[in-house]
Write a protein that holds these residues in place. Structure first.
Motif, PDB file in Angstrom:
ATOM      1  N   VAL A 298      18.389  19.287  36.326  1.00 58.48           N
ATOM      2  CA  VAL A 298      18.422  18.235  35.320  1.00 58.48           C
ATOM      3  C   VAL A 298      17.007  17.913  34.866  1.00 58.48           C
ATOM      4  O   VAL A 298      16.056  17.985  35.648  1.00 58.48           O
ATOM      5  N   ARG A 299      16.873  17.562  33.580  1.00 63.63           N
ATOM      6  CA  ARG A 299      15.596  17.109  33.041  1.00 63.63           C
ATOM      7  C   ARG A 299      15.673  15.604  32.810  1.00 63.63           C
ATOM      8  O   ARG A 299      16.619  15.096  32.194  1.00 63.63           O
ATOM      9  N   LEU A 300      14.672  14.873  33.313  1.00 61.71           N
ATOM     10  CA  LEU A 300      14.630  13.423  33.180  1.00 61.71           C
ATOM     11  C   LEU A 300      13.564  13.030  32.164  1.00 61.71           C
ATOM     12  O   LEU A 300      12.459  13.574  32.170  1.00 61.71           O
ATOM     13  N   SER A 301      13.912  12.083  31.325  1.00 60.11           N
ATOM     14  CA  SER A 301      12.950  11.569  30.345  1.00 60.11           C
ATOM     15  C   SER A 301      13.256  10.097  30.099  1.00 60.11           C
ATOM     16  O   SER A 301      14.294   9.566  30.519  1.00 60.11           O
ATOM     17  N   THR A 302      12.338   9.426  29.409  1.00 55.37           N
ATOM     18  CA  THR A 302      12.516   8.009  29.125  1.00 55.37           C
ATOM     19  C   THR A 302      11.739   7.638  27.873  1.00 55.37           C
ATOM     20  O   THR A 302      10.723   8.277  27.548  1.00 55.37           O
ATOM     21  N   GLU A 303      12.194   6.596  27.205  1.00 62.33           N
ATOM     22  CA  GLU A 303      11.447   6.031  26.089  1.00 62.33           C
ATOM     23  C   GLU A 303      10.591   4.850  26.541  1.00 62.33           C
ATOM     24  O   GLU A 303       9.811   4.316  25.747  1.00 62.33           O
ATOM     25  N   GLN A 304      10.730   4.459  27.793  1.00 61.24           N
ATOM     26  CA  GLN A 304       9.880   3.393  28.327  1.00 61.24           C
ATOM     27  C   GLN A 304       8.430   3.873  28.393  1.00 61.24           C
ATOM     28  O   GLN A 304       8.167   5.057  28.567  1.00 61.24           O
ATOM     29  N   GLN A 305       7.510   2.928  28.293  1.00 69.72           N
ATOM     30  CA  GLN A 305       6.085   3.230  28.389  1.00 69.72           C
ATOM     31  C   GLN A 305       5.531   2.582  29.657  1.00 69.72           C
ATOM     32  O   GLN A 305       5.633   1.363  29.842  1.00 69.72           O
ATOM     33  N   PHE A 306       4.958   3.407  30.529  1.00 66.00           N
ATOM     34  CA  PHE A 306       4.387   2.912  31.775  1.00 66.00           C
ATOM     35  C   PHE A 306       2.867   3.040  31.689  1.00 66.00           C
ATOM     36  O   PHE A 306       2.322   4.138  31.750  1.00 66.00           O
ATOM     37  N   MET A 308       0.677   1.388  33.739  1.00 63.46           N
ATOM     38  CA  MET A 308       0.000   1.138  35.007  1.00 63.46           C
ATOM     39  C   MET A 308      -0.489   2.444  35.620  1.00 63.46           C
ATOM     40  O   MET A 308      -0.133   3.532  35.175  1.00 63.46           O
ATOM     41  N   ARG A 309      -1.313   2.345  36.663  1.00 62.86           N
ATOM     42  CA  ARG A 309      -1.852   3.553  37.301  1.00 62.86           C
ATOM     43  C   ARG A 309      -0.753   4.346  37.997  1.00 62.86           C
ATOM     44  O   ARG A 309      -0.725   5.564  37.927  1.00 62.86           O
ATOM     45  N   ARG A 310       0.144   3.658  38.712  1.00 62.00           N
ATOM     46  CA  ARG A 310       1.196   4.351  39.463  1.00 62.00           C
ATOM     47  C   ARG A 310       2.563   3.823  39.058  1.00 62.00           C
ATOM     48  O   ARG A 310       2.753   2.601  38.915  1.00 62.00           O
ATOM     49  N   PHE A 311       3.520   4.732  38.916  1.00 64.10           N
ATOM     50  CA  PHE A 311       4.912   4.362  38.667  1.00 64.10           C
ATOM     51  C   PHE A 311       5.790   5.484  39.190  1.00 64.10           C
ATOM     52  O   PHE A 311       5.291   6.535  39.609  1.00 64.10           O
ATOM     53  N   ARG A 312       7.105   5.259  39.194  1.00 63.68           N
ATOM     54  CA  ARG A 312       7.973   6.270  39.789  1.00 63.68           C
ATOM     55  C   ARG A 312       9.317   6.337  39.096  1.00 63.68           C
ATOM     56  O   ARG A 312       9.774   5.375  38.479  1.00 63.68           O
ATOM     57  N   TYR A 313       9.926   7.519  39.216  1.00 60.77           N
ATOM     58  CA  TYR A 313      11.309   7.749  38.823  1.00 60.77           C
ATOM     59  C   TYR A 313      12.125   7.876  40.109  1.00 60.77           C
ATOM     60  O   TYR A 313      11.710   8.559  41.053  1.00 60.77           O
ATOM     61  N   LEU A 314      13.301   7.266  40.136  1.00 63.66           N
ATOM     62  CA  LEU A 314      14.135   7.212  41.332  1.00 63.66           C
ATOM     63  C   LEU A 314      15.501   7.819  41.045  1.00 63.66           C
ATOM     64  O   LEU A 314      16.107   7.518  40.015  1.00 63.66           O
ATOM     65  N   TYR A 327      22.024   9.309  49.171  1.00 62.42           N
ATOM     66  CA  TYR A 327      20.873  10.203  49.096  1.00 62.42           C
ATOM     67  C   TYR A 327      19.840   9.541  48.179  1.00 62.42           C
ATOM     68  O   TYR A 327      20.197   8.859  47.214  1.00 62.42           O
ATOM     69  N   TRP A 328      18.537   9.787  48.448  1.00 63.48           N
ATOM     70  CA  TRP A 328      17.490   9.031  47.745  1.00 63.48           C
ATOM     71  C   TRP A 328      16.254   9.921  47.584  1.00 63.48           C
ATOM     72  O   TRP A 328      15.783  10.533  48.538  1.00 63.48           O
ATOM     73  N   TYR A 329      15.743   9.968  46.359  1.00 66.76           N
ATOM     74  CA  TYR A 329      14.505  10.705  46.071  1.00 66.76           C
ATOM     75  C   TYR A 329      13.728   9.955  45.012  1.00 66.76           C
ATOM     76  O   TYR A 329      14.310   9.403  44.064  1.00 66.76           O
ATOM     77  N   SER A 330      12.397   9.923  45.136  1.00 65.93           N
ATOM     78  CA  SER A 330      11.589   9.364  44.059  1.00 65.93           C
ATOM     79  C   SER A 330      10.445  10.309  43.705  1.00 65.93           C
ATOM     80  O   SER A 330       9.849  10.938  44.580  1.00 65.93           O
ATOM     81  N   LYS A 331      10.214  10.410  42.417  1.00 63.04           N
ATOM     82  CA  LYS A 331       9.102  11.185  41.869  1.00 63.04           C
ATOM     83  C   LYS A 331       8.028  10.201  41.450  1.00 63.04           C
ATOM     84  O   LYS A 331       8.204   9.422  40.507  1.00 63.04           O
ATOM     85  N   ASP A 332       6.901  10.218  42.153  1.00 63.64           N
ATOM     86  CA  ASP A 332       5.795   9.321  41.826  1.00 63.64           C
ATOM     87  C   ASP A 332       4.889   9.945  40.779  1.00 63.64           C
ATOM     88  O   ASP A 332       4.695  11.165  40.746  1.00 63.64           O
ATOM     89  N   TRP A 333       4.318   9.072  39.944  1.00 61.47           N
ATOM     90  CA  TRP A 333       3.334   9.480  38.942  1.00 61.47           C
ATOM     91  C   TRP A 333       2.064   8.673  39.150  1.00 61.47           C
ATOM     92  O   TRP A 333       2.111   7.486  39.483  1.00 61.47           O
TER      93      TRP A 333
END
Length: 342
Positions: A298-306, A308-314, A327-333
């Motif tokens: 799957v490809r994840l995208s968003t129109e939200q604007q982050f 800050m220095r760090r944020f994540r997708y969950l 089950y739980w996974y997060s992709k940090d940016w």
């Protein structure tokens, strides 16, 4: 048939654990990284009452790497930075419960006897009592940020020297020489992970999620608790989560200059239904474009604007046949830009 289903669920659960992350156990320290003592006791009481196995981190990491089954609902407790409330408050409480734990220390504040940190005398006392101490670098650097005039090679050489100095000091003071390190701020990039692998270290982050046999041992997740994440129900939910087997993360790096980056994930088979997968950022659903739903891509995208220095997708999915467990996974940016430091 029912027995077969139960056996399958039990076998799945025996491959997973969670690692908790704390900083301060206090009501007088910064709220964002603090858990009040009464809340911390509630959490420990839940682990005891609900039949969790609290395992020492070295034992847990070895079992996962060796793909040895572990008890369902296994937790390892960790702290970062070595603040004095760990000694004054958490240590006696955890001794009372008989729970092992690990403290990742950045050594310079202890060398300097900085106010608010444990002394080396405290650390040696705790080490003698069986507490695990491990590396959090020397000066708590942003490991992804180069100093002025540094290229990647020079940055990694500097970080390697600091890592090894800290490792030597911990070993000299405690006799412990564990080859795992918690990334300051939870930040790392590909060159940092390559350095860790070359030196034989396990890397431990601050992105939320469970750990399992197929986790990335250069960037293991932990569940941070503090600030708004002190509620007992939130704790109960997180410590019983299960680990996805991520077969693809593109881009692999957490580094980005974008405020709404895209990522492609491939979730390996597990005890869940791909159609029940949900992904979120900032409390809002992410756009999910299935590239191959049958195989979990799957490809994840968003129109939200982050900004800050760090944020994540969950991403989470309910575990089949295990009510209330996910089950739980997060992709940090991390956006490492001029003026965008903590």
């Amino acid at each position: 048939m029912a027995a077969a289903v139960l056996l399958s669920v039990s076998a799945q659960a025996a491959e997973h654990a969670t690692i908790t992350l704390y900083h301060h156990i206090s009501e007088t320290t910064p709220a964002s990284t603090s858990v009040p003592p009464a809340k911390f006791r509630e959490q420990m009481e839940h682990l005891k009452a609900d039949g969790f196995t609290v395992m020492a981190l070295p034992e847990l990491l070895n079992a996962l790497q060796q793909r040895q089954q572990i008890p369902d609902k296994t937790v390892a407790i960790t702290f970062d930075d070595g603040y004095i409330s760990i000694y004054d408050t958490a240590f006696p409480m955890l001794q009372e419960y008989g729970f092992p734990f690990t403290v990742f220390i950045n050594t310079q504040p202890h060398n300097d006897r900085m106010n608010g940190y444990m002394s080396w005398e405290h650390i040696r006392e705790m080490s003698d009592a069986g507490v695990t101490f491990a590396n959090h670098m020397e000066n708590h650097p942003h490991m992804v940020d180069a100093l002025e005039g540094e290229d990647d090679a020079a940055r990694i050489a500097r970080l390697e020297e600091e890592l090894l100095r800290s490792q030597e000091r911990i070993a000299a003071e405690t006799g412990q020489d564990h080859k795992f390190m918690a990334y300051p701020y939870g930040e790392y990039d590909i060159p940092v992970k390559e350095m860790m692998e070359r030196l034989g270290f396990i890397g431990i982050g601050q992105q939320s999620g469970a750990v399992g046999f197929d986790s990335d041992f250069l960037a293991l997740p932990r569940f941070p608790f503090g600030g708004s994440f002190t509620d007992l129900n939130d704790f109960k939910q997180k410590v019983q989560t299960l680990s996805f087997n991520l077969q693809e993360v593109d881009p692999e790096t957490q580094m980005t200059t974008e405020t709404s980056p895209e990522v492609t994930l491939q979730f390996g088979p597990g005890n869940f239904n791909y159609r029940q997968l949900g992904c979120f950022a900032g409390g809002q659903p992410l756009q999910m474009e299935w590239l191959d739903q049958e195989n979990g891509r799957v490809r994840l995208s968003t129109e939200q604007q982050f900004n800050m220095r760090r944020f994540r997708y969950l991403c989470t999915a309910p575990a089949t046949g295990m009510p209330g467990r996910f089950y739980w996974y997060s992709k940090d940016w991390t956006r490492s830009l001029p003026g965008n430091q903590d």
